[in-house]
Design an enzyme around this catalytic site. Structure first.
Site, PDB file in Angstrom:
ATOM      1  N   THR A 164      36.676  28.843  59.612  1.00  0.00           N
ATOM      2  CA  THR A 164      36.754  29.787  60.725  1.00  0.00           C
ATOM      3  C   THR A 164      35.576  30.751  60.716  1.00  0.00           C
ATOM      4  OG1 THR A 164      39.163  29.635  60.643  1.00  0.00           O
ATOM      5  CG2 THR A 164      38.233  31.497  61.846  1.00  0.00           C
ATOM      6  N   TRP A 165      35.251  31.263  59.557  1.00  0.00           N
ATOM      7  CA  TRP A 165      34.099  32.157  59.402  1.00  0.00           C
ATOM      8  C   TRP A 165      32.825  31.452  59.851  1.00  0.00           C
ATOM      9  CZ3 TRP A 165      32.249  34.459  54.092  1.00  0.00           C
ATOM     10  CH2 TRP A 165      31.768  35.753  54.279  1.00  0.00           C
TER      11      TRP A 165
ATOM     12  N   HIS B 148      38.374  18.708  60.299  1.00  0.00           N
ATOM     13  CA  HIS B 148      38.544  18.587  58.857  1.00  0.00           C
ATOM     14  C   HIS B 148      38.430  17.126  58.418  1.00  0.00           C
ATOM     15  CE1 HIS B 148      39.406  22.746  58.479  1.00  0.00           C
ATOM     16  NE2 HIS B 148      40.585  22.701  59.060  1.00  0.00           N
TER      17      HIS B 148
ATOM     18  N   SER C 134      44.136  28.965  48.845  1.00  0.00           N
ATOM     19  CA  SER C 134      44.145  29.314  50.261  1.00  0.00           C
ATOM     20  C   SER C 134      45.014  28.353  51.065  1.00  0.00           C
ATOM     21  CB  SER C 134      42.713  29.323  50.805  1.00  0.00           C
ATOM     22  OG  SER C 134      42.678  29.812  52.127  1.00  0.00           O
TER      23      SER C 134
ATOM     24  N   TYR D  71      30.694  28.107  50.884  1.00  0.00           N
ATOM     25  CA  TYR D  71      31.420  29.338  51.202  1.00  0.00           C
ATOM     26  C   TYR D  71      30.937  30.483  50.314  1.00  0.00           C
ATOM     27  CZ  TYR D  71      35.313  32.598  51.745  1.00  0.00           C
ATOM     28  OH  TYR D  71      36.069  33.705  51.993  1.00  0.00           O
TER      29      TYR D  71
ATOM     30  N   LEU E 246      31.006  39.972  61.401  1.00  0.00           N
ATOM     31  CA  LEU E 246      31.564  38.993  60.478  1.00  0.00           C
ATOM     32  C   LEU E 246      32.026  39.600  59.155  1.00  0.00           C
ATOM     33  CD1 LEU E 246      28.989  36.103  61.038  1.00  0.00           C
ATOM     34  CD2 LEU E 246      31.371  36.136  61.797  1.00  0.00           C
TER      35      LEU E 246
ATOM     36  N   PHE F  95      46.031  34.557  59.545  1.00  0.00           N
ATOM     37  CA  PHE F  95      45.354  33.298  59.256  1.00  0.00           C
ATOM     38  C   PHE F  95      44.162  33.569  58.340  1.00  0.00           C
ATOM     39  CE2 PHE F  95      42.033  30.198  60.661  1.00  0.00           C
ATOM     40  CZ  PHE F  95      42.617  29.074  60.112  1.00  0.00           C
TER      41      PHE F  95
ATOM     42  N   ARG G 106      42.920  35.382  55.379  1.00  0.00           N
ATOM     43  CA  ARG G 106      43.689  35.980  54.292  1.00  0.00           C
ATOM     44  C   ARG G 106      42.822  36.964  53.506  1.00  0.00           C
ATOM     45  NH1 ARG G 106      46.334  35.063  49.346  1.00  0.00           N
ATOM     46  NH2 ARG G 106      44.667  33.704  48.624  1.00  0.00           N
TER      47      ARG G 106
ATOM     48  N   GLY H 244      39.727  36.053  51.688  1.00  0.00           N
ATOM     49  CA  GLY H 244      38.309  35.751  51.754  1.00  0.00           C
ATOM     50  C   GLY H 244      37.566  35.988  50.462  1.00  0.00           C
TER      51      GLY H 244
END
Length: 341
Positions: free
Chosen positions: A73-74, A149, A178, A233, A267, A295, A297, A299
């Site tokens: 999402t990020w 995904h 997660s 990430y 962000l 959704f 959480r 991070g």
């Protein structure tokens, strides 16, 4: 027994595999393993797998792909804003789910129909929301942004030859934590397990979209393709500004320092967590998610340490070592990355 479904080989879950799944979840889904790597998908995948495989692509399509809960999402928001001239007002007014059709979201429809039962109005809303993405994307104006995904081998044929892909990977220990908390918030799964019980499914490749390492390796092996940008990430968490500039270079965009500063503020985790456009608030309205929690959480990179006992740490480290043997791919939370352009 292996059999063909369209262009893919398919092996249904065994009774033993389904029994292990049912110890963690109480929903009624059935699963199959797809392709040589045996990717785990609900049987709902079979309804539109050929539509996904043969979906016409456009040169300006942009995919954001990942194993679930890897920073998808990020990364989606980052990519969309850089591609769309930092249009923050539009980003805040249009849900991310509308800006990025979820390529294989249709796989959840059977379990959602079971969950909703006879609530015809809610069922109609969900079926409209989860129309097969190839159908939705056919009438979506360019440039199209697509979330998935699926591993690279299950994306539409020729994806990297035509479109661009931003793939984000995350330390699997953080991914597992997660995933667990997210799945617990989804009513359709009715999860009733402890994290340790869930973790057994995860490292034994019995979760949807598994096996984790095969998923990541497919993208890693193609990281030098001109139409692929591979991100970690942890890299985003460590230095989002540098990652944003890599994305801008990949998409052929240039911005001022002031624009990047505004992007990073947008962000920043505290702001992002409160952003209703990215928090799947529509899922709560449809009754798919519980009302509590977000959704987005915590991070936190490296937060897995708060959830693993010594036995789990040892087993997971061995699992990672076995799967990363003879590869230069490493997941590290000490910010030492082996990222090749």
């Amino acid at each position: 027994m292996e059999r063909k479904h369209g262009a893919y080989t398919m092996i249904p879950f065994t009774e033993e595999e389904h029994a292990k799944y049912k110890k963690v979840y109480s929903d009624e889904r059935q699963f199959v393993r797809i392709g040589p790597s045996g990717y785990v998908l609900p049987t709902g995948w079979l309804a539109h797998s050929e539509d996904v495989r043969t979906m016409p692509l456009r040169p300006d399509d942009v995919f954001v792909a990942s194993y679930p809960r890897s920073g998808t999402t990020w990364t989606q928001e980052l990519v969309w804003l850089i591609a769309n001239d930092m249009n923050f007002e539009k980003a805040k007014s249009i849900p991310l789910t509308d800006r990025y059709p979820f390529l294989e979201e249709f796989i959840f429809l059977p379990s959602l129909r079971w969950l909703i039962g006879n609530d015809l109005e809610k069922l109609k809303n969900i079926e409209e929301t989860m129309r097969p993405a190839p159908e939705v994307l056919a009438s979506t104006p360019s440039p199209r942004f697509i979330k998935s995904h699926l591993p690279m081998s299950l994306l539409p044929e020729g994806t990297l030859d035509t479109a661009r892909v931003v793939y984000v990977a995350r330390d699997p220990r953080d991914v597992a934590v997660s995933c667990y908390h997210f799945y617990k918030s989804l009513k359709k799964y009715a999860m009733r397990a402890t994290f340790k019980e869930f973790h057994e499914l995860f490292i034994n490749d019995l979760e949807t979209w598994a096996p984790f390492f095969e998923h990541v390796k497919e993208a890693w092996h193609q990281r030098n393709h001109p139409n692929m940008l591979f991100l970690f990430y942890e890299e985003l968490s460590k230095d989002l500004g540098s990652a944003a500039r890599r994305v801008a270079d990949f998409l052929g965009k240039q911005y001022t320092d002031e624009q990047y500063a505004r992007l990073l503020d947008h962000l920043k985790f505290d702001n992002f967590q409160k952003n209703t456009a990215v928090n799947l608030s529509e899922y709560k309205k449809l009754g798919i998610m519980e009302e509590y929690g977000n959704f987005i959480r915590k991070g936190k990179a490296g937060g897995w340490r708060d959830n693993y006992d010594e036995e789990m740490i040892r087993r997971t480290e061995q699992w990672m070592a076995d799967n990363l043997r003879d590869m230069d791919l490493r997941f590290q939370c000490n910010w030492e990355f082996n990222v090749e352009k």
